[in-house]
Scaffold this active site. Structure first.
Site, PDB file in Angstrom:
ATOM      1  N   CYS A  46      34.810  39.040 -34.259  1.00  0.00           N
ATOM      2  CA  CYS A  46      35.189  37.863 -35.063  1.00  0.00           C
ATOM      3  C   CYS A  46      34.674  37.986 -36.491  1.00  0.00           C
ATOM      4  O   CYS A  46      35.353  37.594 -37.447  1.00  0.00           O
ATOM      5  CB  CYS A  46      34.608  36.593 -34.451  1.00  0.00           C
ATOM      6  SG  CYS A  46      35.207  36.246 -32.803  1.00  0.00           S
TER       7      CYS A  46
HETATM    8  C1  BEZ Z   1      33.581  39.455 -30.653  1.00  0.00           C
HETATM    9  O1  BEZ Z   1      34.123  38.714 -31.470  1.00  0.00           O
HETATM   10  O2  BEZ Z   1      33.001  40.457 -30.994  1.00  0.00           O
HETATM   11  C2  BEZ Z   1      33.645  39.150 -29.198  1.00  0.00           C
HETATM   12  C3  BEZ Z   1      33.691  37.832 -28.771  1.00  0.00           C
HETATM   13  C4  BEZ Z   1      33.727  37.566 -27.431  1.00  0.00           C
HETATM   14  C5  BEZ Z   1      33.741  38.618 -26.508  1.00  0.00           C
HETATM   15  C6  BEZ Z   1      33.732  39.918 -26.959  1.00  0.00           C
HETATM   16  C7  BEZ Z   1      33.681  40.196 -28.308  1.00  0.00           C
END
Ligand code: BEZ
Length: 213
Positions: A46
């Site tokens: 994200c």
């Molecule tokens: C991420 O944004 O890195 C992420 C969020 C939830 C699960 C796996 C990765």
């Protein structure tokens, strides 16, 4: 929560964001919009996604398109995370992020897929046209970061095909040949597509992108 499908009216909402309270329709005005969700603050994928969107702001603006992000964490969390995004992605977050703690918008837009994760939103993308109708839906799992070049490409296609009787072929990019809609007869095509067209098959007719000089 009703299922949202292409062509449906995008549900309107009012939400708390990092740029104050936003009414979705007022925020979009008469332009295009991208509403996209994130599983959680302070997560690696994200962080890179929001940094990328910030860097692409000019590209979205060129396409008269506003972006609005969402995650189910609160405003204070978002604000702290934005500092990290700015620092690590070498940018400045320049668009609002909804703090959807009560999951009002996530549920309205069906962004929580319980068999994937009971709590967090998946990576949903909704593209909304100036008529406030849903033009595109894409859903990615949490583990796969989105390709924002693809979103810009899709917006180019949506905007082109909204105003011209054409469709865009596989892997099409702005500036390349497009296909003539099957509903247009060859006779009409001669008048409409003044740059000419190539009939590969009666149902497969190629023409230069019509909105370019
Ligand atoms: C991420 O944004 O890195 C992420 C969020 C939830 C699960 C796996 C990765």
């Amino acid at each position: 929560m009703a299922t949202i499908r292409l062509g449906d009216a995008a549900p309107n909402f009012t939400a708390l964001t990092t740029e104050g309270e936003i009414n979705f329709y007022d925020y979009l005005g008469d332009g295009w919009g991208v509403l996209f969700s994130h599983p959680s603050d302070y997560t690696p994928v994200c962080t890179t996604e929001l940094g990328t969107v910030a860097k692409y702001k000019d590209e979205f603006e060129k396409r008269n398109t506003k972006v609005l992000a969402l995650s189910v964490d609160g405003l204070e969390s978002h604000k702290g995370w934005i500092n990290d995004i700015n620092e690590t992605q070498n940018t400045t977050v320049n668009f609002p992020i909804i703090a959807d703690e009560d999951k009002k918008v996530s549920e309205l837009y069906d962004m929580i897929h319980p068999n994937a994760d009971a709590t967090f939103t998946v990576r949903s993308v909704y593209i909304i046209g100036p008529d406030k109708k849903i033009k595109l839906i894409i859903t990615y799992p949490a583990s796969t970061g989105r390709n924002f070049d693809e979103l810009l490409r899709v917006i180019d296609s949506l905007q082109l095909t909204a105003y011209h009787k054409v469709a865009t072929p596989a892997n099409w990019k702005h500036g390349e040949e497009v296909v003539i809609s099957p509903a247009v007869s060859n006779e009409d095509a001669k008048n409409i597509f003044t740059k000419g067209f190539k009939e590969v098959k009666p149902y497969l007719r190629l023409t230069p992108q019509p909105n370019l000089n």
